[in-house]
Design an enzyme around this catalytic site. Structure first.
Site, mmCIF file in Angstrom:
data_model
loop_
_atom_site.group_PDB
_atom_site.id
_atom_site.type_symbol
_atom_site.label_atom_id
_atom_site.label_comp_id
_atom_site.label_asym_id
_atom_site.label_seq_id
_atom_site.Cartn_x
_atom_site.Cartn_y
_atom_site.Cartn_z
ATOM 1 N N TYR A 103 8.949 15.405 1.107
ATOM 2 C CA TYR A 103 9.125 16.520 1.226
ATOM 3 C C TYR A 103 8.766 16.718 -1.138
ATOM 4 O O TYR A 103 7.870 17.143 -1.577
ATOM 5 C CB TYR A 103 10.335 16.649 1.427
ATOM 6 C CG TYR A 103 10.433 17.234 2.813
ATOM 7 C CD1 TYR A 103 10.345 16.751 3.742
ATOM 8 C CD2 TYR A 103 11.393 18.741 3.383
ATOM 9 C CE1 TYR A 103 9.464 17.259 5.160
ATOM 10 C CE2 TYR A 103 10.771 19.199 4.833
ATOM 11 C CZ TYR A 103 10.528 17.912 5.503
ATOM 12 O OH TYR A 103 10.055 17.967 6.590
ATOM 13 N N SER A 145 -0.291 27.928 -3.869
ATOM 14 C CA SER A 145 -0.592 28.823 -4.109
ATOM 15 C C SER A 145 -0.482 29.157 -5.472
ATOM 16 O O SER A 145 -0.897 29.896 -6.063
ATOM 17 C CB SER A 145 1.574 29.088 -4.190
ATOM 18 O OG SER A 145 2.428 28.629 -3.018
ATOM 19 N N HIS A 198 15.667 11.616 12.823
ATOM 20 C CA HIS A 198 14.604 11.375 14.228
ATOM 21 C C HIS A 198 13.376 10.696 13.929
ATOM 22 O O HIS A 198 12.116 10.899 14.233
ATOM 23 C CB HIS A 198 13.617 13.184 13.588
ATOM 24 C CG HIS A 198 13.261 13.729 12.258
ATOM 25 N ND1 HIS A 198 13.209 15.198 11.806
ATOM 26 C CD2 HIS A 198 12.599 12.574 11.473
ATOM 27 C CE1 HIS A 198 12.764 14.697 10.400
ATOM 28 N NE2 HIS A 198 12.052 13.725 10.293
ATOM 29 N N HIS A 199 13.421 9.931 12.148
ATOM 30 C CA HIS A 199 13.151 8.953 12.533
ATOM 31 C C HIS A 199 13.654 7.488 13.517
ATOM 32 O O HIS A 199 12.305 7.216 12.974
ATOM 33 C CB HIS A 199 13.024 8.259 10.698
ATOM 34 C CG HIS A 199 12.351 9.630 9.948
ATOM 35 N ND1 HIS A 199 11.188 9.227 9.587
ATOM 36 C CD2 HIS A 199 12.296 10.402 9.151
ATOM 37 C CE1 HIS A 199 10.953 9.919 8.745
ATOM 38 N NE2 HIS A 199 11.371 10.980 8.651
ATOM 39 N N TRP A 214 6.894 -0.206 4.092
ATOM 40 C CA TRP A 214 7.834 0.270 2.722
ATOM 41 C C TRP A 214 9.719 0.526 3.039
ATOM 42 O O TRP A 214 9.994 0.668 1.899
ATOM 43 C CB TRP A 214 6.652 1.885 2.337
ATOM 44 C CG TRP A 214 7.288 2.730 2.768
ATOM 45 C CD1 TRP A 214 7.149 2.819 3.894
ATOM 46 C CD2 TRP A 214 7.552 3.560 2.424
ATOM 47 N NE1 TRP A 214 7.500 4.319 4.759
ATOM 48 C CE2 TRP A 214 8.037 4.589 4.207
ATOM 49 C CE3 TRP A 214 8.297 4.055 1.209
ATOM 50 C CZ2 TRP A 214 8.880 6.287 4.008
ATOM 51 C CZ3 TRP A 214 8.864 5.366 1.633
ATOM 52 C CH2 TRP A 214 9.469 6.250 2.205
ATOM 53 N N THR A 244 8.051 26.485 7.128
ATOM 54 C CA THR A 244 6.497 26.031 6.931
ATOM 55 C C THR A 244 5.681 27.148 7.427
ATOM 56 O O THR A 244 4.626 27.611 6.532
ATOM 57 C CB THR A 244 5.992 24.843 7.335
ATOM 58 O OG1 THR A 244 7.491 24.086 7.151
ATOM 59 C CG2 THR A 244 5.179 23.531 6.924
ATOM 60 N N GLU A 267 12.570 12.515 1.101
ATOM 61 C CA GLU A 267 11.572 12.056 -0.181
ATOM 62 C C GLU A 267 10.100 12.434 0.027
ATOM 63 O O GLU A 267 9.182 12.632 -0.874
ATOM 64 C CB GLU A 267 11.064 9.895 -0.241
ATOM 65 C CG GLU A 267 10.406 9.658 -1.127
ATOM 66 C CD GLU A 267 10.340 9.497 -2.000
ATOM 67 O OE1 GLU A 267 11.042 10.107 -2.808
ATOM 68 O OE2 GLU A 267 8.757 9.757 -2.875
ATOM 69 N N ARG A 302 1.684 -0.072 14.991
ATOM 70 C CA ARG A 302 0.671 -0.106 14.035
ATOM 71 C C ARG A 302 1.181 -1.461 13.347
ATOM 72 O O ARG A 302 2.604 -1.775 14.023
ATOM 73 C CB ARG A 302 1.903 1.070 12.911
ATOM 74 C CG ARG A 302 3.314 1.099 12.877
ATOM 75 C CD ARG A 302 3.942 2.295 12.646
ATOM 76 N NE ARG A 302 4.086 2.514 10.976
ATOM 77 C CZ ARG A 302 5.036 2.883 10.458
ATOM 78 N NH1 ARG A 302 6.009 3.968 10.776
ATOM 79 N NH2 ARG A 302 4.615 3.337 9.224
ATOM 80 N N HIS A 326 0.867 -1.176 -0.106
ATOM 81 C CA HIS A 326 -0.008 0.062 0.057
ATOM 82 C C HIS A 326 0.792 1.349 -0.007
ATOM 83 O O HIS A 326 0.647 2.003 -0.632
ATOM 84 C CB HIS A 326 -0.940 0.269 1.656
ATOM 85 C CG HIS A 326 -1.501 1.179 2.117
ATOM 86 N ND1 HIS A 326 -2.537 1.843 0.632
ATOM 87 C CD2 HIS A 326 -1.298 2.641 2.355
ATOM 88 C CE1 HIS A 326 -2.663 2.739 1.204
ATOM 89 N NE2 HIS A 326 -1.950 3.360 2.412
ATOM 90 N N SER A 344 13.419 6.366 -13.054
ATOM 91 C CA SER A 344 12.775 6.832 -13.909
ATOM 92 C C SER A 344 12.318 8.037 -13.106
ATOM 93 O O SER A 344 12.548 9.065 -14.230
ATOM 94 C CB SER A 344 11.576 5.714 -13.711
ATOM 95 O OG SER A 344 9.845 6.716 -13.604
ATOM 96 N N SER A 345 12.730 8.153 -11.849
ATOM 97 C CA SER A 345 12.542 9.067 -11.105
ATOM 98 C C SER A 345 13.984 10.240 -11.592
ATOM 99 O O SER A 345 13.294 11.644 -11.478
ATOM 100 C CB SER A 345 12.229 8.949 -9.661
ATOM 101 O OG SER A 345 11.680 9.182 -9.846
ATOM 102 N N ASP A 398 8.271 22.513 -25.332
ATOM 103 C CA ASP A 398 7.511 21.279 -24.535
ATOM 104 C C ASP A 398 8.814 20.993 -23.254
ATOM 105 O O ASP A 398 9.539 21.890 -23.248
ATOM 106 C CB ASP A 398 8.377 19.747 -26.164
ATOM 107 C CG ASP A 398 6.781 19.258 -25.675
ATOM 108 O OD1 ASP A 398 7.046 18.149 -24.440
ATOM 109 O OD2 ASP A 398 6.642 18.359 -26.581
ATOM 110 N N LYS A 430 5.016 29.575 4.974
ATOM 111 C CA LYS A 430 3.930 29.428 3.702
ATOM 112 C C LYS A 430 2.340 29.300 4.280
ATOM 113 O O LYS A 430 2.175 30.427 3.646
ATOM 114 C CB LYS A 430 4.817 28.234 3.253
ATOM 115 C CG LYS A 430 6.389 27.783 2.837
ATOM 116 C CD LYS A 430 5.875 26.688 1.852
ATOM 117 C CE LYS A 430 5.710 26.384 0.209
ATOM 118 N NZ LYS A 430 6.826 27.435 0.016
ATOM 119 N N HIS A 435 13.720 10.664 4.339
ATOM 120 C CA HIS A 435 12.976 12.208 4.881
ATOM 121 C C HIS A 435 13.217 12.579 3.520
ATOM 122 O O HIS A 435 12.392 14.070 3.043
ATOM 123 C CB HIS A 435 13.836 13.095 5.556
ATOM 124 C CG HIS A 435 12.653 14.254 6.303
ATOM 125 N ND1 HIS A 435 11.795 13.645 7.071
ATOM 126 C CD2 HIS A 435 12.680 15.195 6.206
ATOM 127 C CE1 HIS A 435 11.163 14.683 7.502
ATOM 128 N NE2 HIS A 435 11.737 15.844 7.015
#
Lengths: 528, 294
Positions: A257, A268, A302-303, A142, A328, A255, A450, A77, A169-170, A106, A331, A253
């Site tokens: 973002y 925006s 921090h993870h 994941w 943040t 990622e 979890r 998932h 790809s990315s 293009d 924003k 991390h």
């Protein structure tokens, strides 16, 4: 800077005929459509997996699936939603909108653009096929932490190589986006005149180029540890399983973002249009985005507060993480200030954007709570973190994407969507997403872990609510599919070029006719 | 047909889908091979062949368009920027493996050796391997890999690696000399410089092969020799792979130079190959210092 375009086949200025059009296309709008449709399909596949999880958790005890399959569901998932749904949706929006927004004919590297997309369906095929392999799909989450992930059966190498294909790809897409933005802008379109969506994607692309190779390296080490006898994550050989966590989160991390910065860009774009005011604090928005991008590289551990780190590390990562709240906050206040005294109307895109600001901020606050390492010892690996990242990724990233689709769908298809149905979709989704995820905060604070298919009796009621919310959320998205495909198949009122009142003042794309012609800006516009 | 000052946009690209299918077959085949299935190697050959075919027709199209004069200056800038950002992504790929080396040497191994000032003894040391002393190079407290006694000999810096350093640094000079030749339309200098660079490149790969053979046959040093063997072979192995790719890249550029494809103002492929070559050169200096020397 930019100049007019030529094509290698001068008799054929429209799309090619037949199915092969979609396989061989180099047109940024075609490729954008391919990305978006793939994203929607994967959103439904990943969503079905989420519903398996929520069905199992509807009441205590074992209901439908065995624990191993449950863990495969949480793993796939997440991988599918991150790499198959949200990132392709952003790539699709980038393809469609960036050339039109900066006045380019293009993307800069059209063949490469085709490849970036066409790697995705093969990666998706490889990942989904692991469900049917001996030993089941990867079930370690994941994050694919060793040593648990090394116990995966036949699916293991396929899962690793899926990551490699997605990485290629990315990276190719990110290269293309950077080159397009830096090299293909119309005359007068200076960097500080670019729409915020373009800016946020530019910074996102930098992040992708830096992080995807690190993730590829980390999973390569997993592969060699399992099959070629290396000891990267094996303490007996002098390695360390925690090393994987550092490598993963150095990727992971930034990622997350990658999954939110383009959302900031979309919001925006939407809020100024429906507030009928220019964006408040444009340059501070640019600098805030860049700051967030920079900070994302120096906060990863921090993870890992609970895994065992020197106290200096815990302190450093706590304070560094808290810093992110500053840009943040800039924003959020800028979006609110843009709406302040604006002549606001509440068409669907604006509803999604406002819901984004409110719900993303809520998810941001729970993130701030978890940045405090002593407090995080309580929250870690509970439903609190599940609630947190679904607030920022579902009512954050996904809401922004859906808002963006409503905002630009008339430009793409030339048709207005059904506003009443869209409002129904919005309210059902917004109410159900909160019903689904808000109770999970309390479950987590009370200690529900979890990634476990069963739970203690005292968690029953909140879980039941959460599951009901999840199912309403899931089925509400069928309304969205219906709305989108109605427009795509040419139903609904014709949209004007401007689409939204005054929108042509907010973006070059709204100075073009609707639907946007197959080729746009072959002669670049002059930007004042 | 070529309009000067226009950005060229290709249509109907068949190369990418062929590349995707090739990559899928290659990696699915590799997975099958790792899982012990007989069909794996066949799939890998087919996949790899497909990818090579894809590269051939893709580059052929680019060369045809370039020689046909379809690319203006802006297209060339796109290519250059694309190459620079691609190399940047490669830098980060190596950073992951250098990061693994630093992490293990500076944090994980001292902890395993019981050295955690201020916070007491690390529990892994205390409960699992309380006799382990952290001395680099190591294959860990379990003596993973190595010879029968779990022993191995580390790779010394001042033999083949030092010679290889000289080879790569010299090749950086020869490729620059070739570039100067190209810039002043001196074909002879271009071709001799490139040929020397290619020879030096493949010479490096050959010596690396000799070094690996020695490690495996005499020193008890293999990919499976604990964290030292893992970081040593993965870092130098991926670097060697990149040198091989770079040397092939330069060889193609040499062949194209012999056919007169480049001029002093139009030679993106040459520059891309040279940049790539400098990149593998710089990575090697990092390897020499941190993997072989220190």
């Amino acid at each position: 800077m930019s100049v007019s375009a030529i094509h290698d086949d001068h008799h054929d200025h429209g799309p090619a005929k037949g199915l092969m059009r979609w396989v061989t296309t180099t047109n940024h709008k075609d490729i954008g459509t391919l990305y978006m449709v793939t994203s929607l399909i994967m959103f439904m596949v990943g969503g079905a997996m989420a519903l398996v999880i929520r069905a199992e958790l509807f009441e205590p005890g074992m209901q439908f699936v065995d624990p191993m399959f449950f863990n495969s569901m949480t793993t796939l998932h997440a991988l599918i939603m991150v790499f198959g749904a949200v990132m392709p949706a952003f790539a699709g929006l980038a393809n469609w909108m960036i050339p039109m927004m900066i006045g380019s004919p293009d993307m800069a590297l059209p063949r490469l653009n085709n490849w970036s997309f066409w790697l995705l369906p093969f990666a998706a095929l490889m990942l989904v096929s692991t469900l049917f392999m001996e030993g089941g799909a990867a079930a370690a989450g994941w994050t694919l932490y060793p040593p648990l992930v090394l116990q995966t059966g036949a699916a293991f190498p396929f899962t690793i190589f899926t990551i490699h294909i997605l990485g290629v790809s990315s990276i190719l897409a990110a290269i293309n986006i950077i080159v397009t933005i830096l090299n293909m802008r119309a005359p007068g379109m200076t960097l500080m005149k670019m729409p915020l969506f373009v800016w946020t994607w530019l910074i996102t692309a930098f992040l992708l180029i830096a992080i995807m190779p690190v993730f590829a390296g980390a999973v390569t080490m997993l592969l060699t540890d399992k099959f070629f006898g290396t000891s990267f994550f094996n303490a007996a050989g002098g390695g360390d399983p925690v090393l994987y966590q550092h490598l993963f989160w150095f990727f992971g991390h930034p990622e997350v973002y990658v999954l939110i910065l383009p959302s900031f860009g979309i919001v925006s774009q939407i809020i100024p249009t429906f507030s009928r005011k220019p964006l408040f604090g444009y340059s501070s928005m640019v600098y805030a985005t860049a700051s967030i991008g920079f900070l994302s590289f120096i906060v990863w551990a921090h993870h890992q507060y609970t895994v065992g780190m020197p106290i200096e590390g815990e302190l450093y990562f706590t304070y560094a993480t808290m810093l992110i709240a500053v840009p943040t906050g800039v924003k959020v206040f800028n979006w609110i200030s843009t709406m302040w005294k604006g002549a606001i109307t509440f068409e669907s895109p604006m509803l999604w954007a406002i819901a984004f600001v409110v719900l993303f901020t809520l998810g941001g606050f729970t993130g701030l709570m978890m940045s405090i390492s002593p407090a995080d010892l309580q929250y870690h690996d509970t439903y609190f973190i599940v609630a947190h990242f679904h607030y920022v990724l579902v009512s954050g990233a996904v809401f922004a994407i859906i808002g963006g689709v409503y905002y630009w769908l008339p430009k793409w298809t030339g048709r207005m969507y059904d506003e009443r149905l869209a409002q129904l979709h919005f309210w059902l989704t917004t109410l159900s997403v909160n019903l689904c995820f808000f109770p999970q905060h309390f479950l987590g604070l009370a200690g529900m872990p979890r990634r476990i298919p069963d739970y203690a009796l005292q968690f029953a009621e909140f879980n039941a609510w959460s599951s009901v919310g999840a199912f309403i959320f899931g089925f509400s998205q069928l309304i969205f599919c219906y709305i989108v495909f109605r427009c795509m198949s040419g139903h609904g009122e014709h949209a004007s070029g401007e689409v939204w009142e005054g929108a042509s003042e907010h973006g070059l794309e709204f100075t073009l006719p609707s639907p946007a012609p197959y080729h746009t800006w072959e002669t670049p516009p002059n930007v004042h | 047909m070529a309009l000067h000052g226009s950005y060229f946009l290709p249509h109907k690209a068949t190369q990418p889908i062929i590349g995707s299918i090739g990559l899928f077959v290659l990696l699915a085949g590799f997975s099958n091979y790792l899982n012990g299935s007989d069909i794996g190697p066949t799939m890998m050959w087919v996949g790899a062949g497909t990818i090579i075919y894809m590269m051939f027709i893709w580059f052929a199209a680019i060369i045809r368009e370039s020689i046909g004069g379809l690319y203006n200056h802006q297209v060339e800038i796109s290519f250059k920027m694309g190459m620079i950002w691609f190399i940047t992504s490669e830098v980060f790929f190596f950073a992951a493996f250098f990061g693994a080396l630093y992490y293990c040497r500076d944090l994980a191994l001292p902890w395993l050796g019981g050295d955690t000032p201020g916070t007491g003894v690390h529990s892994t040391h205390q409960f699992l391997w309380d006799t382990f002393k952290n001395v680099w190079p190591t294959n860990g407290p379990g003596h993973i890999g190595g010879n029968e006694e779990g022993e191995f000999e580390p790779m010394a810096a001042w033999g083949i690696p030092a010679i290889n350093t000289l080879i790569l640094l010299t090749s950086g000079v020869t490729v620059t000399w070739a570039h100067w030749g190209l810039l002043k339309d001196n074909r002879r200098q271009l071709i001799i410089g490139l040929a020397l660079t290619v020879l030096l490149g493949f010479g490096f790969v050959f010596l690396q092969g000799v070094e690996y053979h020695e490690a495996y046959s005499e020193m008890g040093l293999t990919l499976g020799t604990g964290i030292y063997g893992s970081t040593f072979f993965m870092l130098t192995g991926f670097h060697g792979l990149h040198v091989t790719i770079g040397a092939i890249f330069l060889l193609i550029v040499l062949i194209r130079s012999l056919r007169g494809h480049f001029s002093s103002h139009n030679h993106f492929a040459f520059e891309a190959a040279a940049w790539y070559w400098h990149f593998v050169d710089v990575v090697w200096l990092g390897l020499f210092i941190f993997v072989y020397w220190l």
